[in-house]
Design a protein around this motif. Structure first.
Motif, mmCIF file in Angstrom:
data_model
loop_
_atom_site.group_PDB
_atom_site.id
_atom_site.type_symbol
_atom_site.label_atom_id
_atom_site.label_comp_id
_atom_site.label_asym_id
_atom_site.label_seq_id
_atom_site.Cartn_x
_atom_site.Cartn_y
_atom_site.Cartn_z
ATOM 1 N N ALA A 27 14.603 -50.694 -2.853
ATOM 2 C CA ALA A 27 15.056 -49.311 -2.420
ATOM 3 C C ALA A 27 14.865 -49.173 -0.961
ATOM 4 C CB ALA A 27 13.767 -48.509 -3.162
ATOM 5 N N PRO A 28 15.836 -48.344 -0.611
ATOM 6 C CA PRO A 28 16.087 -48.144 0.907
ATOM 7 C C PRO A 28 14.721 -47.543 1.753
ATOM 8 C CG PRO A 28 17.155 -46.432 -0.176
ATOM 9 C CD PRO A 28 16.724 -47.459 -1.122
ATOM 10 N N SER A 29 14.342 -48.020 2.842
ATOM 11 C CA SER A 29 13.421 -47.560 3.449
ATOM 12 C C SER A 29 13.783 -46.191 4.054
ATOM 13 C CB SER A 29 12.812 -48.566 4.748
ATOM 14 O OG SER A 29 13.595 -48.594 5.433
ATOM 15 N N VAL A 30 12.783 -45.438 4.686
ATOM 16 C CA VAL A 30 13.128 -44.362 5.278
ATOM 17 C C VAL A 30 13.872 -44.486 6.532
ATOM 18 C CG1 VAL A 30 12.050 -42.205 6.445
ATOM 19 C CG2 VAL A 30 10.971 -43.180 4.316
ATOM 20 N N GLN A 31 13.699 -45.429 7.333
ATOM 21 C CA GLN A 31 14.537 -45.858 8.527
ATOM 22 C C GLN A 31 15.664 -46.507 8.528
ATOM 23 O OE1 GLN A 31 10.945 -46.679 7.961
ATOM 24 N NE2 GLN A 31 10.152 -45.138 9.366
ATOM 25 N N THR A 32 15.881 -47.030 7.381
ATOM 26 C CA THR A 32 17.166 -47.670 7.035
ATOM 27 C C THR A 32 18.220 -46.892 6.313
ATOM 28 O OG1 THR A 32 15.963 -49.717 6.869
ATOM 29 C CG2 THR A 32 18.134 -49.872 6.063
ATOM 30 N N ALA A 33 19.265 -46.821 6.900
ATOM 31 C CA ALA A 33 20.399 -45.971 6.426
ATOM 32 C C ALA A 33 21.350 -46.838 5.976
ATOM 33 C CB ALA A 33 21.107 -45.004 7.467
ATOM 34 N N PRO A 34 22.021 -46.678 4.948
ATOM 35 C CA PRO A 34 23.190 -47.664 4.086
ATOM 36 C C PRO A 34 24.319 -47.684 4.987
ATOM 37 C CG PRO A 34 22.666 -45.784 2.578
ATOM 38 C CD PRO A 34 21.885 -45.366 3.855
ATOM 39 N N SER A 35 24.807 -48.667 5.078
ATOM 40 C CA SER A 35 26.309 -48.769 5.602
ATOM 41 C C SER A 35 27.301 -48.879 4.684
ATOM 42 C CB SER A 35 26.156 -49.981 6.593
ATOM 43 O OG SER A 35 25.961 -51.280 6.160
ATOM 44 N N VAL A 36 28.408 -48.817 4.983
ATOM 45 C CA VAL A 36 29.519 -48.439 4.004
ATOM 46 C C VAL A 36 30.721 -49.605 4.451
ATOM 47 C CG1 VAL A 36 31.272 -47.686 2.527
ATOM 48 C CG2 VAL A 36 29.078 -46.609 2.720
ATOM 49 N N ARG A 37 31.108 -50.665 3.851
ATOM 50 C CA ARG A 37 32.260 -51.532 4.184
ATOM 51 C C ARG A 37 33.179 -52.148 3.208
ATOM 52 N NH1 ARG A 37 31.340 -56.433 2.398
ATOM 53 N NH2 ARG A 37 29.258 -57.358 2.112
ATOM 54 N N LEU A 38 34.174 -52.445 3.433
ATOM 55 C CA LEU A 38 35.208 -53.140 2.343
ATOM 56 C C LEU A 38 34.445 -54.122 1.753
ATOM 57 C CD1 LEU A 38 38.694 -52.970 4.239
ATOM 58 C CD2 LEU A 38 37.868 -51.754 2.072
#
Length: 153
Positions: free
Chosen positions: A5-16
């Motif tokens: 699960a994502p941490s509060v500080q870590t935002a998801p990144s999106v890529r091909l």
């Protein structure tokens, strides 16, 4: 592969998606109800990579795949313009309710606008009531009823 699960500080990144993502793509498609092997996912990524009108995007948190979205842009005779169709959207169960699905959707919308597309469509199984509410919350409205016929030999 276990998901975090994502941490509060870590935002998801999106890529091909890339060929090396085949195991993650297979895992995520399994969560969506379309299981496939790593090799099958590899072939699917190759097919989509070879077509500039398709996108297969992965969301990642700290290098771990947590969601994917696939889309196809095509000309619509009835609308007289290109439209983008979302063909798959899934977020790993351990990462639900973190905004990842919305981020993936927004990235497809951004790419569609950049490509001159003004309409996006998505089909969702009639049993996926949570998904229907998600799409409505993201600004999508109910549309046409879809009919399906599986062709056999």
């Amino acid at each position: 592969m276990g998901r975090i699960a994502p941490s509060v500080q870590t935002a998801p990144s999106v890529r091909l998606a890339e060929l090396g993502d085949a195991s993650d793509v297979a895992d995520l498609l399994g969560h969506l109800g379309y299981p496939c092997t790593r090799d099958e996912a590899f072939e699917r990524i190759i097919t989509l990579q070879d077509d500039a009108r398709h996108y297969l995007l992965l969301a990642e948190i700290d290098g771990h795949a947590c969601g994917l979205i696939a889309s196809q842009t095509r000309y619509s005779l009835t609308h007289g313009t290109d439209l983008t169709r979302i063909t798959a959207l899934v977020v790993a169960p351990s990462c639900h309710r973190q905004g990842i699905g919305r981020q993936l959707l927004r990235e497809v919308e951004r790419r569609a606008r950049r490509d001159g597309v003004s309409r996006i469509e998505v089909t969702s199984n009639v049993r996926r009531l949570d998904a229907h509410e998600f799409y409505r919350r993201c600004g999508y409205s109910d549309g046409s009823l879809k009919f399906v016929k599986t062709l056999g030999d």
